[in-house]
Design an enzyme around this catalytic site. Structure first.
Site, PDB file in Angstrom:
ATOM      1  N   SER D  78     -11.150  14.196  70.178  1.00 18.34           N
ATOM      2  CA  SER D  78     -12.126  13.438  70.955  1.00 18.34           C
ATOM      3  C   SER D  78     -12.208  13.940  72.394  1.00 18.34           C
ATOM      4  O   SER D  78     -13.276  13.958  72.996  1.00 18.34           O
ATOM      5  CB  SER D  78     -11.763  11.954  70.954  1.00 18.34           C
ATOM      6  OG  SER D  78     -11.707  11.479  69.635  1.00 18.34           O
ATOM      7  N   ASN D  79     -11.065  14.355  72.941  1.00 18.58           N
ATOM      8  CA  ASN D  79     -11.055  14.816  74.325  1.00 18.58           C
ATOM      9  C   ASN D  79     -11.685  16.191  74.497  1.00 18.58           C
ATOM     10  O   ASN D  79     -11.919  16.632  75.605  1.00 18.58           O
ATOM     11  CB  ASN D  79      -9.623  14.840  74.861  1.00 18.58           C
ATOM     12  CG  ASN D  79      -9.083  13.434  74.976  1.00 18.58           C
ATOM     13  OD1 ASN D  79      -9.520  12.677  75.814  1.00 18.58           O
ATOM     14  ND2 ASN D  79      -8.160  13.067  74.094  1.00 18.58           N
ATOM     15  N   LYS D 197      -2.599  11.157  62.604  1.00 17.44           N
ATOM     16  CA  LYS D 197      -2.638  10.858  64.034  1.00 17.44           C
ATOM     17  C   LYS D 197      -3.264   9.475  64.174  1.00 17.44           C
ATOM     18  O   LYS D 197      -4.415   9.263  63.780  1.00 17.44           O
ATOM     19  CB  LYS D 197      -3.494  11.892  64.775  1.00 17.44           C
ATOM     20  CG  LYS D 197      -3.761  11.522  66.240  1.00 17.44           C
ATOM     21  CD  LYS D 197      -4.728  12.486  66.935  1.00 17.44           C
ATOM     22  CE  LYS D 197      -5.068  11.994  68.344  1.00 17.44           C
ATOM     23  NZ  LYS D 197      -6.164  12.790  68.958  1.00 17.44           N
ATOM     24  N   SER D 199      -4.416   6.669  66.726  1.00 12.19           N
ATOM     25  CA  SER D 199      -4.721   6.423  68.142  1.00 12.19           C
ATOM     26  C   SER D 199      -4.997   4.961  68.453  1.00 12.19           C
ATOM     27  O   SER D 199      -5.333   4.630  69.581  1.00 12.19           O
ATOM     28  CB  SER D 199      -5.949   7.255  68.555  1.00 12.19           C
ATOM     29  OG  SER D 199      -5.647   8.625  68.494  1.00 12.19           O
ATOM     30  N   GLY D 223      -1.158   8.675  68.814  1.00  9.52           N
ATOM     31  CA  GLY D 223      -2.373   9.275  69.352  1.00  9.52           C
ATOM     32  C   GLY D 223      -2.538   9.104  70.842  1.00  9.52           C
ATOM     33  O   GLY D 223      -3.620   9.349  71.378  1.00  9.52           O
ATOM     34  N   VAL D 240      -0.008  13.154  69.968  1.00  7.22           N
ATOM     35  CA  VAL D 240      -1.153  13.907  70.468  1.00  7.22           C
ATOM     36  C   VAL D 240      -1.655  13.109  71.655  1.00  7.22           C
ATOM     37  O   VAL D 240      -2.215  12.029  71.492  1.00  7.22           O
ATOM     38  CB  VAL D 240      -2.241  14.050  69.397  1.00  7.22           C
ATOM     39  CG1 VAL D 240      -3.414  14.843  69.936  1.00  7.22           C
ATOM     40  CG2 VAL D 240      -1.676  14.685  68.136  1.00  7.22           C
TER      41      VAL D 240
END
Lengths: 328, 328, 328, 328
Positions: D78-79, D197, D199, D223, D240
């Site tokens: 997403s980043n 992962k 988040s 996440g 992450v």
């Protein structure tokens, strides 16, 4: 701008010489806004068993839709499974629809993408494929940052560069995001933004938007048959209704009853559309829309994965929502 | 049942001998449902600076409300700060309102509590204090378990034992809970449940409820002036509108325009009520309602803690919501 | 278990040396805060078949709880069905608990009401009934207006006037409202506010609160056995755990493993508590808690209406959540 | 499949002794899963002022990241603004990262798309570009229909055909959808699905997933840096963390403290990471991440539209979140 000229005779622009209606406050010299009033089915995309676009079946549907008093079709709306199509498929479907559809019907093509850049390009591709207008959904992945500032900038860039008029599209059920009212008001002043499809169903919001954009010749379309009559009562000028894929004549009849002020008859018809409409939208989704299309003589077919076919119980409940309201 | 007889001449029951309207399908021999059609302000409870109930100021308000063509008043709704009143205060306020109000106006008293037991008792106390009907909000603290089964049982017990008719009350903005449609349909068959106040504003839901309870002489009231006209368009018979505490005549005028089919004029008026209504409800809450009441010649006063007075900025924005719509 | 002995005769205040408990001084100097470290079951309120408080069965439960190494009991938390009890019942239950419980166990009584006024009074009544501290849930009916300003004022008034220390209580699952972090930080500086029970389960939030109140001797309790170990890892000092009504020794064992740094063993135990805990809280609620209590030798009984007993399928699923984790 | 052999000596597979990596055998026996334990920054994609991918600045960042004890990098999370990149850009960025990064670092590439078909293709492209594993976000546009049945089928098809192992990715903040626990448990049995992962930050859910997949050698990564320590405490094997783009060594240090059981030191460090982490994620988003990267010697640059740069007030608040925790 080719698309504009090609359809010069078949599509009515508000303020055009041949019509009575004259836009009093033109934003730009000679500005005319595309008249989008009326009913549109946001058409489904038929797929083969292998999940490929089935253009033959699409054409068969279009032939039938062409005979219903729709204002036009919305292509690549949420019901068209546009997030599951490639860029090429999205454009090709629009091209085929434009070819098959009578010229007096509008083709409104969904061109929304997450980035501004991609939406600008897609809008140009859609216009090139013959779309009369583009329907631009709110980008939503980073919804926490999609405030009025970001959205006004996004839509302004898209509208500035789009060869065809832009219709805003707010569908919080899918995007988790309502296009803020103040953003709509600001954007309504853009000469190339002609209206809004609002699928949220908040009738207070819809009425307020119509009120606050009343000086702008801004056209609001209800995004669902479930609240179509209420939307007309507060000033909406049409609807983009999934149910019109199946009960197209009936949705157009509801439009006619509202426009002619036959509110009691409208009410009776509206009531019977709510449950079937809910069943093919938020209750069971596109798979239900496609299944019900089959019952009513249209081609639906499978959805693309990961969308699943209905379970037997869902299918039965879907049928019940139509039969208990006298449609099956 | 004393309360019923006391008001024999002043309150119209549907199916009563003296009126033209006859209920065709009576659920129980001689069953008559209270006619609740019309507009109601859910009145605020004025407090002194020390946060005590100010009965003098309440009376002054009531004197004015008595002269407006309301069907009646809702006492102890959300705008009455009922969760902040003791049992004794809740009952006493109702008693005072009944005394002060002309006999032809209905007093609908909020009697909802979290437990069934307490709601049963409160309903009886309210009837004893002169309420013509009780308005029963959905219990909500254990909202995860308030399914149709629980809510149908709750309302059935309350309605079975209430000396006066029951109006269901769904206000998801406060309770986080929508009274499920299937529960409403089941409960509409209860002879002592006469209607529903729906404050959620989902017009599709409201229309569907009216559709599915149409055989039951079940009366639906819009819970807000924001969607009053749309609600009338789909078959609602009235409204409980916070804004009617301030712009009472105007809300009644909107009712009249809707009932007489003057939809264009209704629309113009409806538009101007949306922002002031939002301002005194979900935007700024009861404190805003009370402050605006002061501007319009009513007594509002402070709220009980922990509700806070408006900040200066909020107060200014509130004023703007009235003035920009031509009310101040 | 050293902490227990340090508290010799009755209740240890942090910072006290060997003085008798001196309330006024503590209030002024802020030098001593009630030590609330440890595990608490938020006890259920047993009812008879007629939904009356069953004090005999309550006593039977208390006798057993008195023998488990709990720090104390929370009385009138969400699991105690406090919203369904009258003021008199709430106070009487606390009085009975205090009488029945060994003096070295704390009684923390829920005293939260919607209005500040009522909460102040209830806190005093609870102290009078023998509570060692009061647990004050966020008022929530007007949640849209319950911002930091309102909540800080509310809690400050309550804490200023409460004869016993106050524990803040944030339970968004029931209230739809998180007590904002900045409000917690401000309130942590109040000499009569000793801690927070946080039931939301957002471990990042819990860690941040502990970090930002670290200079204030502010004690954070996990509001659930589901994240008890994680909460200990980031600095919580105990837990108020519904599951401790049933598996009390096991929850205390988890505390012990965390405090002594046996994280691997703690993890293995923590894992087995998650599903049973979820089953008796958000999955099936208080009715499940009470039913499981019966399986483990405690008295649960019915819930008050409108809470319903579990369906057969729910009961079976509940049993499965215990048996699949080796508890039944 | 070239990519695999290229890394034959540098990447550790669990269960491998000193054999060459044998995919077919691994699938059948389930004996070896890619070991993904450790810390990963989900890297940002630097853009030029014209919003084109800036590969030079990307390389400069990679050079620095290569020297930090990360297990690898997540590319197109997403980043990385992956929803704003074209298919070609997504693949090219991965290819460049693989080229620039030391061979002992894993490249985990985001390959999630809305349709199964597109995700299958993208996963193959990513493997071809050198990804060691693919991270597959839940499709979410039709979130109302994305139940366990649909998601299990989606991920199974993707994993069946992916040349490299699959990591599941649940990020409800962006998708509005939690990958259901029962779906995770089912999918954990797939030989080509190595982990998750998560988040969402619900530590109870994370612990339960670890518990219920314990027999499957299934690896869970936190996440976010906000709950990294708590996640380690309940059995996660890495993280992450957006913040690792900025404070990479510090996040790795937190990992080390957790792995070596230095919980007190870990706690002190964890506390200081929460606010900076929140600031560059849900509070201010990718634009904040990129701005803070500039402060710490990395290249961030602008975001693609419609993401906007921070306002001055936001930038100041961002700085405060770092400085008040001692990082600036």
């Amino acid at each position: 701008m080719l698309a504009f000229f090609r359809k010069a005779h078949s599509i009515t622009y508000r303020g055009s010489v041949n019509t009575a209606w004259k836009r009093t406050k033109a934003h730009i010299s000679g500005a005319q806004r595309l008249d989008i009033r009326g009913i549109y089915p946001p058409i489904a995309t038929p797929f083969t068993e292998k999940e490929e676009v089935d253009y033959q079946k699409l054409n068969a549907n279009l032939e039938k839709y062409g005979k219903i008093s729709f204002r036009g079709l919305v292509v690549q709306g949420s019901n068209g499974e546009y997030p599951y199509l490639t860029v090429e498929e999205r454009v090709e479907v629009v091209r085929r629809v434009r070819q098959a559809l009578p010229q007096d019907k509008l083709v409104v093509a969904g061109s929304g993408c997450e980035s501004t850049m991609a939406t600008v390009q897609m809008s140009q591709l859609m216009a090139g494929a013959g779309a009369d207008a583009v329907l631009v959904v709110t980008p939503c992945f980073y919804r926490g940052r999609m405030d009025s500032r970001a959205l006004v900038q996004h839509y302004t860039k898209v509208a500035d560069s789009s060869p065809v008029p832009v219709v805003l599209y707010s569908v919080p059920g899918n995007t988790g995001l309502d296009l803020p009212i103040d953003a709509v008001v600001t954007l309504s002043q853009h000469p190339n933004i002609v209206g809004l499809k609002d699928s949220g169903g908040d009738i207070t919001r819809i009425a307020l938007i119509i009120h606050k954009t009343s000086s702008e010749d801004f056209q609001v379309l209800a995004g669902s048959a479930g609240f179509l009559m209420a939307a007309y009562s507060v000033g909406a000028v049409g609807g983009v209704c999934a149910l019109a894929n199946i009960l197209g004549s009936q949705v157009c009849q509801l439009e006619e009853l509202c426009l002619s002020g036959q509110w009691e008859a409208a009410k009776a018809l509206q009531y019977r559309l709510i449950e079937p409409n809910a069943a093919v939208t938020r209750k069971f989704g596109v798979a239900a829309l496609k299944q019900a299309m089959e019952w009513f003589g249209y081609h639906g077919g499978v959805c693309r994965s990961p969308l699943q076919p209905l379970s037997e119980a869902e299918s039965k409940a879907l049928r019940q929502d139509f039969s208990s309201n006298g449609w099956l």
